[in-house]
Write an enzyme that holds these catalytic residues in place. Structure first.
Site, short mmCIF file in Angstrom:
data_model
loop_
_atom_site.label_atom_id
_atom_site.label_comp_id
_atom_site.label_asym_id
_atom_site.label_seq_id
_atom_site.Cartn_x
_atom_site.Cartn_y
_atom_site.Cartn_z
N TRP A 34 32.45 36.65 36.80
CA TRP A 34 33.67 35.48 37.43
C TRP A 34 32.77 35.14 38.78
O TRP A 34 31.97 35.47 39.10
CB TRP A 34 34.69 37.09 38.14
CG TRP A 34 35.72 36.84 39.33
CD1 TRP A 34 36.66 35.67 38.83
CD2 TRP A 34 36.27 36.87 41.15
NE1 TRP A 34 37.44 35.17 39.62
CE2 TRP A 34 36.93 36.39 41.26
CE3 TRP A 34 35.28 37.72 41.72
CZ2 TRP A 34 37.61 35.77 42.14
CZ3 TRP A 34 35.64 37.42 42.97
CH2 TRP A 34 37.57 36.49 43.52
N TYR A 67 38.93 33.55 33.53
CA TYR A 67 37.65 32.74 34.34
C TYR A 67 36.71 31.58 34.62
O TYR A 67 36.58 31.48 32.94
CB TYR A 67 36.23 34.06 33.77
CG TYR A 67 36.59 35.36 34.43
CD1 TYR A 67 37.46 35.97 35.58
CD2 TYR A 67 35.96 36.75 34.19
CE1 TYR A 67 37.60 37.33 36.34
CE2 TYR A 67 35.59 37.70 35.18
CZ TYR A 67 37.38 37.96 35.39
OH TYR A 67 37.09 39.69 36.24
N SER A 166 43.82 47.44 34.94
CA SER A 166 42.91 46.08 35.65
C SER A 166 44.07 46.65 36.97
O SER A 166 44.91 45.48 36.20
CB SER A 166 42.55 45.38 35.51
OG SER A 166 42.14 44.89 36.18
N SER A 222 33.79 44.09 43.04
CA SER A 222 34.12 44.35 44.24
C SER A 222 33.24 45.14 45.35
O SER A 222 33.53 45.38 46.31
CB SER A 222 35.17 43.77 45.01
OG SER A 222 35.31 42.79 46.46
N LEU A 224 31.08 45.49 46.97
CA LEU A 224 30.42 44.38 48.47
C LEU A 224 31.74 44.48 48.90
O LEU A 224 30.66 43.43 49.90
CB LEU A 224 29.29 44.33 47.96
CG LEU A 224 28.64 44.45 47.14
CD1 LEU A 224 27.01 43.51 46.51
CD2 LEU A 224 27.59 45.66 48.28
N ARG A 242 29.75 32.51 48.92
CA ARG A 242 30.91 32.04 47.63
C ARG A 242 32.04 31.92 48.96
O ARG A 242 32.95 31.47 48.53
CB ARG A 242 31.89 33.46 46.88
CG ARG A 242 31.89 34.62 47.38
CD ARG A 242 32.07 35.77 46.75
NE ARG A 242 31.18 35.94 44.99
CZ ARG A 242 31.46 36.76 44.28
NH1 ARG A 242 32.69 37.39 44.24
NH2 ARG A 242 30.84 37.03 43.61
N GLY A 304 27.77 41.77 40.50
CA GLY A 304 28.25 39.52 40.35
C GLY A 304 26.84 38.98 40.35
O GLY A 304 26.07 39.86 41.74
#
Length: 357
Positions: A34, A67, A166, A222, A224, A242, A304
């Site tokens: 992603w 994505y 999800s 996610s 983090l 980001r 990521g």
């Protein structure tokens, strides 16, 4: 004819866990595409990241049809082919819901889009099947029986080996289980959800009955908090972050950080960083990743990365997991002060997920 083997997968010290109740074993840390693959990262840098992952224990790659409008899947498929890794040596997951182009049937979870969308994903990934196909969101405009039957069909056809959810609610997941059991269809095996030290209610409280009843697993994204738990946003928004390079995706998050509640979160991150550095000799990002990975309901934590160095740095969290003793975990709880309250027990002793004391 089988593809010539280019590089060999190296497990190193990577722990593996079963993905939910299935027999599929996945690495504790996996890699997602992603915003990076086909987005901020193109060409040879993608190959360098994937090669580093394969050589350091990561053999699971998470994608989605939407994505980078399909380009993330294309980049991953190309790189895996060029590196010449055995298909049996890695796990690919992708997600179906938003599609890659407009059109009344080019999105959602109708039988038509689940089947056609997955076939298009397979073309982009240059593979005959994915190991797991996720319903990227629940679709309230499609009967749940149609959704379950369609995912069961793609499994029976060999286009996927398992299916999962999800960002579904526990109620929606339970409905899918009931329909699958009633009609003898394939049940979902895992939930891809957001889970980190600042977001705990759904993965820890709402899903608790699913862990106990169905042994559901999570593939966490996610971990983090989109970078907040790295400490990089403690003093504003860096230019190469980001939040700055993907402003539309994170507009609300940036606004939140400037609110009173957001400032409280930054204060929590600073306290966690102090604990990580002084007592565990690690970065706050390593502590945050290790904390999610230590949860027994976590099957894999999706990382990521925009560089090989970032992959290697994140994997330092493996060394932190054993240091999260009950005493350290209690200190973390006091800092974050957000542990979800469980259901009332009325004085009766708690049992574990297997019904044991």
């Amino acid at each position: 004819m089988s593809q010539p083997v280019g590089i060999e997968y190296n497990q190193k010290n990577m722990p593996f866990r079963r993905l939910g109740p299935s027999g599929l074993r996945v690495p504790l840390f996996s890699l997602g595409g992603w915003l990076t693959f086909g987005g901020t990262v193109h060409g040879d840098p993608v190959k360098d990241i994937v090669k580093t992952a394969i050589e350091n224990g990561i053999n699971m790659f998470d994608e989605a049809e939407e994505y980078s409008k399909g380009n993330s899947e294309r980049e991953l498929g190309r790189v895996l082919k060029e590196l010449g890794i055995r298909r049996a040596d890695y796990v690919i997951t992708t997600k179906i819901f938003w599609g890659t182009r407009p059109g009344p049937n080019n999105g959602g979870l109708s039988r038509k889009h689940i089947i056609e969308g997955l076939k298009e994903s397979l073309e982009r990934l240059q593979t005959d099947y994915v190991d797991v196909v996720f319903a990227h969101r629940a679709d309230h405009n499609v009967p749940m029986e149609e959704i379950v039957r369609a995912f069961s069909w793609v499994i029976d056809q060999g286009l996927a080996y398992y299916w999962a959810t999800s960002e579904w609610t526990a109620r929606e997941i339970e409905e899918a289980f009931l329909i699958a059991e009633k009609h003898g269809l394939h049940k979902p095996i895992a939930e891809q959800c957001q889970h980190h030290l600042l977001h705990r209610e759904r993965p820890e409280a709402e899903y608790a009955p699913l862990y106990k009843k169905h042994h559901y697993g999570t593939t966490v994204f996610s971990a983090l908090a989109s970078g907040i738990l790295t400490g990089k946003y403690n003093d504003g928004i860096p230019e190469n972050s980001r939040f700055n390079t993907n402003k539309e995706n994170f507009k609300q998050r940036v606004e939140f950080l400037n609110s009173d509640e957001g400032k409280k979160q930054i204060a929590i991150v600073k306290e966690l960083a102090k604990l990580a550095e002084t007592e565990l000799n690690c970065k706050v990002s390593h502590l945050a990743l290790a904390w999610v990975a230590k949860n027994p309901n976590t099957s894999t934590v999706i990382l990521g990365a925009t560089s090989p160095e970032q992959v290697l740095d994140n994997l330092k969290a493996l060394d932190v997991i054993p240091t999260l003793t009950p005493e350290v975990l209690e200190k973390i709880e006091k800092i974050v002060n957000n542990k979800p309250s469980g259901l009332p027990t009325y004085g009766r002793p708690l049992l574990d997920r297997f019904g044991r004391m």
